[in-house]
Design an enzyme around this catalytic site. Structure first.
Site, PDB file in Angstrom:
ATOM      1  N   LYS A 173       0.843  -1.196   0.000  1.00 18.07           N
ATOM      2  CA  LYS A 173       0.000   0.000   0.000  1.00 18.07           C
ATOM      3  C   LYS A 173       0.877   1.244   0.000  1.00 18.07           C
ATOM      4  O   LYS A 173       1.696   1.427   0.893  1.00 18.07           O
ATOM      5  CB  LYS A 173      -0.916  -0.022   1.217  1.00 18.07           C
ATOM      6  N   THR A 205      -7.486   8.977   9.882  1.00 17.34           N
ATOM      7  CA  THR A 205      -7.280   7.730   9.146  1.00 17.34           C
ATOM      8  C   THR A 205      -6.961   6.559  10.072  1.00 17.34           C
ATOM      9  O   THR A 205      -6.361   5.575   9.651  1.00 17.34           O
ATOM     10  CB  THR A 205      -6.134   7.899   8.126  1.00 17.34           C
ATOM     11  N   GLY A 207      -7.162   3.238  11.662  1.00 16.63           N
ATOM     12  CA  GLY A 207      -7.796   1.980  11.310  1.00 16.63           C
ATOM     13  C   GLY A 207      -7.942   1.710   9.830  1.00 16.63           C
ATOM     14  O   GLY A 207      -8.655   0.780   9.436  1.00 16.63           O
ATOM     15  N   THR A 208      -7.270   2.483   8.983  1.00 19.97           N
ATOM     16  CA  THR A 208      -7.418   2.263   7.542  1.00 19.97           C
ATOM     17  C   THR A 208      -6.890   0.893   7.113  1.00 19.97           C
ATOM     18  O   THR A 208      -7.494   0.225   6.270  1.00 19.97           O
ATOM     19  CB  THR A 208      -6.692   3.358   6.734  1.00 19.97           C
ATOM     20  N   GLY A 209      -5.761   0.467   7.687  1.00 21.07           N
ATOM     21  CA  GLY A 209      -5.206  -0.831   7.322  1.00 21.07           C
ATOM     22  C   GLY A 209      -6.113  -1.978   7.721  1.00 21.07           C
ATOM     23  O   GLY A 209      -6.338  -2.923   6.950  1.00 21.07           O
ATOM     24  N   CYS A 210      -6.668  -1.896   8.935  1.00 21.42           N
ATOM     25  CA  CYS A 210      -7.611  -2.913   9.406  1.00 21.42           C
ATOM     26  C   CYS A 210      -8.838  -2.960   8.494  1.00 21.42           C
ATOM     27  O   CYS A 210      -9.324  -4.036   8.118  1.00 21.42           O
ATOM     28  CB  CYS A 210      -8.067  -2.598  10.826  1.00 21.42           C
TER      29      CYS A 210
END
Length: 261
Positions: A173, A205, A207-210
């Site tokens: 990412k 942002t 928690g974007t990866g989760c």
């Protein structure tokens, strides 16, 4: 209804971890279940305290899910420690779990590494090869491959190297690359897929990866192939960021249910 299991840490503020995963599963029309690896006291400004649960309790949670409501996909976030990783690896093999998405949470919000060398070795060489896809961000990919990523070409080379190393799909990412569009790259089964999305001006942002990894798992559970699942997940994530939810005094959470309004 299709089902998905998240194996991850708990975020008391609800923005990341299992709370974000379960919200994302629901928003993507999948029944969500959870096995908690760790309990954290955290909010939009950071992690105040964390406790890794006993590996026996983690095993009991995972068995409880698989023995009753078998998940069509599994998302793995904060892994805990080497004992937790060994339990996950053994049980995923035993139950022949499918559609496994690993979001490699390598560094705590404070900047501290979550794994020692022994933990990392087990994580990389035992758990990663079970994944359908691994979804590192720039810093995680740099740590895993012990290299630096400065350009989209660097991202591509690292994705290809990781895919070959772990024999799985790898989505690097690139949202944190400077002076470039928000682009990600997937290396999967010898093919390369690029994803470009709108770069949205929003400091919230958390928690974007989760959220992205859980949305990928949800779409895999529904039967979409990996490239399509990522595309749909990115569309959902873009909408959740663009909703401009503003909670807390730090980097706030996303609006996981934006499409309900």
């Amino acid at each position: 209804m299709k089902t998905a299991l998240t194996i991850a840490g708990s975020d008391s503020s609800g923005g990341a971890g299992i709370q974000a995963d379960l919200k994302t599963f629901l928003a993507n029309d999948v029944y969500g279940m959870s096995a908690i690896t760790a309990i954290t006291a955290q909010n939009t400004r950071g992690v105040q305290q964390a406790f890794i649960l006993d590996a026996d309790l983690l095993e009991a949670q995972i068995r409880s899910v698989f023995d009753d409501i078998r998940p069509d996909a599994v998302k793995i976030g904060m892994a805990g420690n080497s004992d937790s990783i060994k339990v996950m690896t053994r049980l995923l093999k035993e139950y022949q779990a499918e559609n496994i998405v690993i979001d490699p949470v390598m560094v705590a919000t404070s900047g501290a590494k979550l794994f020692n060398n022994e933990d990392a070795d087990i994580y990389y060489h035992e758990l990663f090869p079970l994944a359908t896809v691994i979804t590192p961000n720039i810093s995680e990919a740099e740590q895993i491959q012990n290299t630096q990523i400065n350009t989209s070409e660097d991202m591509l080379e690292v994705a290809k190297a990781m895919a070959e190393r772990f024999k799985t799909g790898v989505l690097v990412k690139g949202g944190h690359l400077k002076d470039e569009a928000a682009i990600d790259v997937l290396a999967y089964e010898g093919e390369i897929y690029w994803y470009e999305s709108q770069r949205i001006d929003n400091p919230n942002t958390h928690g974007t990866g989760c959220t992205l990894s859980s949305a990928i798992a949800a779409n895999l559970a529904k039967g979409f192939d990996l490239p399509t699942s990522i595309d749909k997940a990115k569309q959902y994530l873009t909408g959740a960021i663009a909703a401009q939810l503003d909670l807390g005094r730090g980097s706030g959470p996303l609006d996981h249910g934006y499409h309900l309004r």
